[in-house]
Write an enzyme that holds these catalytic residues in place. Structure first.
Site, short mmCIF file in Angstrom:
data_model
loop_
_atom_site.label_atom_id
_atom_site.label_comp_id
_atom_site.label_asym_id
_atom_site.label_seq_id
_atom_site.Cartn_x
_atom_site.Cartn_y
_atom_site.Cartn_z
N GLU A 1 -1.21 9.46 4.14
CA GLU A 1 -0.67 8.86 4.33
C GLU A 1 0.22 8.85 5.00
OE1 GLU A 1 0.24 6.84 -0.05
OE2 GLU A 1 1.16 8.14 0.02
N HIS B 1 -0.83 -4.10 7.90
CA HIS B 1 0.39 -5.01 7.94
C HIS B 1 0.24 -5.80 6.64
CE1 HIS B 1 0.87 -3.13 11.96
NE2 HIS B 1 2.20 -3.60 12.20
N HIS C 1 7.68 0.27 0.13
CA HIS C 1 7.74 0.84 1.58
C HIS C 1 6.80 1.22 2.48
CE1 HIS C 1 5.91 3.80 -1.35
NE2 HIS C 1 5.33 4.53 -0.33
N CYS D 1 8.94 6.37 -4.65
CA CYS D 1 8.21 5.57 -4.43
C CYS D 1 7.17 3.92 -5.07
CB CYS D 1 6.44 6.12 -3.98
SG CYS D 1 6.83 7.64 -2.14
N HIS E 1 3.42 3.03 5.15
CA HIS E 1 3.40 4.30 6.01
C HIS E 1 2.19 3.81 7.28
CE1 HIS E 1 4.09 6.94 2.92
NE2 HIS E 1 3.34 6.20 1.63
#
Length: 149
Positions: free
Chosen positions: A135, A75, A29, A25, A31
């Site tokens: 998450e 986003h 990345h 992490c 979710h």
């Protein structure tokens, strides 16, 4: 005096990276977050009020959470201000939607931030009871007002 809890569910997609983390992490990345917002209060007893019988209009709760959280973070890329060399990453050229936070953008820290944002916008007679932020499908953080008195 009857207290009733209302819960509304929200969805948003967000990317982050955990600075100085010792696992995968640490890389950027994303979710698919699911946020459950639960408020508590007494149903309105004023028969002349258009909100008669409601603790809070679900539409009002939706507006608050969308304005304070979902519309901003959906986003978006979120990074901690502790991330080294942020200025060299040239984030504004690469991303239209990004936020630099004063905290590590973990599920735990984000949910505490969300609680503060929501509490400040709720009507006086309505209290935030709890938040649950998924998450992943199997990993989530929870925030309860009773734990934070």
């Amino acid at each position: 005096m009857t207290k009733v809890r209302l819960t509304k569910e929200f969805h948003f997609e967000m990317a982050h990276a955990l600075w100085n983390y010792d696992g995968l992490c640490k890389n950027i990345h994303g979710h698919s977050y699911i946020l459950f917002v639960t408020v508590i209060g007494e149903p309105n007893k004023d028969i002349k009020n258009p909100k008669f019988g409601m603790v809070m209009d679900f539409g009002d709760l939706k507006r608050i959470v969308n304005q304070e959280i979902v519309d901003q973070l959906d986003h978006a890329l979120v990074l901690s201000e502790a991330t080294p060399n942020l200025e060299r990453l040239n984030i504004p050229q690469m991303f239209e939607r990004f936020f630099i936070t004063p905290y590590q953008p973990t599920c735990e820290n984000m949910i505490a931030d969300f609680a503060e944002r929501i509490i400040s916008k709720l009507p006086n007679e309505v209290n935030l009871h709890s938040l649950k932020l998924h998450e992943t499908a199997t990993s989530f953080a929870e925030w309860y007002a009773s734990d934070n008195l």
